[in-house]
Motif scaffolding. Sequence first.
Motif, PDB file in Angstrom:
ATOM      1  N   TYR A   9     -21.207  -5.008   9.073  1.00 16.40           N
ATOM      2  CA  TYR A   9     -21.428  -6.371   8.577  1.00 16.40           C
ATOM      3  C   TYR A   9     -20.180  -6.891   7.869  1.00 16.40           C
ATOM      4  O   TYR A   9     -19.735  -8.013   8.112  1.00 16.40           O
ATOM      5  N   HIS A  10     -19.611  -6.085   6.982  1.00 16.19           N
ATOM      6  CA  HIS A  10     -18.424  -6.523   6.238  1.00 16.19           C
ATOM      7  C   HIS A  10     -17.213  -6.688   7.149  1.00 16.19           C
ATOM      8  O   HIS A  10     -16.382  -7.577   6.927  1.00 16.19           O
ATOM      9  N   LEU A  11     -17.117  -5.878   8.176  1.00 15.59           N
ATOM     10  CA  LEU A  11     -16.036  -6.034   9.146  1.00 15.59           C
ATOM     11  C   LEU A  11     -16.189  -7.352   9.910  1.00 15.59           C
ATOM     12  O   LEU A  11     -15.225  -8.102  10.080  1.00 15.59           O
ATOM     13  N   VAL A  12     -17.410  -7.634  10.351  1.00 17.52           N
ATOM     14  CA  VAL A  12     -17.650  -8.880  11.078  1.00 17.52           C
ATOM     15  C   VAL A  12     -17.443 -10.075  10.155  1.00 17.52           C
ATOM     16  O   VAL A  12     -16.814 -11.067  10.538  1.00 17.52           O
ATOM     17  N   GLU A  13     -17.957  -9.979   8.958  1.00 20.83           N
ATOM     18  CA  GLU A  13     -17.806 -11.060   7.972  1.00 20.83           C
ATOM     19  C   GLU A  13     -16.328 -11.366   7.722  1.00 20.83           C
ATOM     20  O   GLU A  13     -15.939 -12.521   7.574  1.00 20.83           O
ATOM     21  N   GLY A  14     -15.498 -10.329   7.695  1.00 21.64           N
ATOM     22  CA  GLY A  14     -14.067 -10.511   7.462  1.00 21.64           C
ATOM     23  C   GLY A  14     -13.279 -10.810   8.721  1.00 21.64           C
ATOM     24  O   GLY A  14     -12.096 -11.133   8.654  1.00 21.64           O
TER      25      GLY A  14
END
Length: 141
Positions: A9-14
Amino acid sequence: MASVLLLYYHLVEGGGFIGSEAVYIDPDHFNGVDYIDVSVESSNRNEICEELLRQGAVIYLLCNLNTMIGEFREERPDLNFTKKIVDMLKRKALFTIPELAPLLKLFDMAGPKFDYKKYYELLDIIFLKYVVGKFSELGRE
């Protein structure tokens, strides 16, 4: 599996590997070193996805490697702490994410000749296939 999905999630968000995504993961709950070659008992395979855990472990280690590369870009990327991750990925992760091979090969020619442009291109390929691809797959199910 929840830790892997949170990391993704944090990878996609970033928008990709940008630096410090692994800080969101409690190493007591999920540590890439411990899960890189995990085996799930056959009786639990309906509930626990071994492939997701292994791929997530590799992605977790790539996050840590990328953070080190970013922080020490002025220095050579063949420092001891990057070598440990690179060596582990070479030994245990190529069967999990075959696209690692060309990325890890860049470290054989580390130092002043390190190809940062190619490194980031290869990270993007892995990000799109394994992170974005996993979310796309989950959305179709």
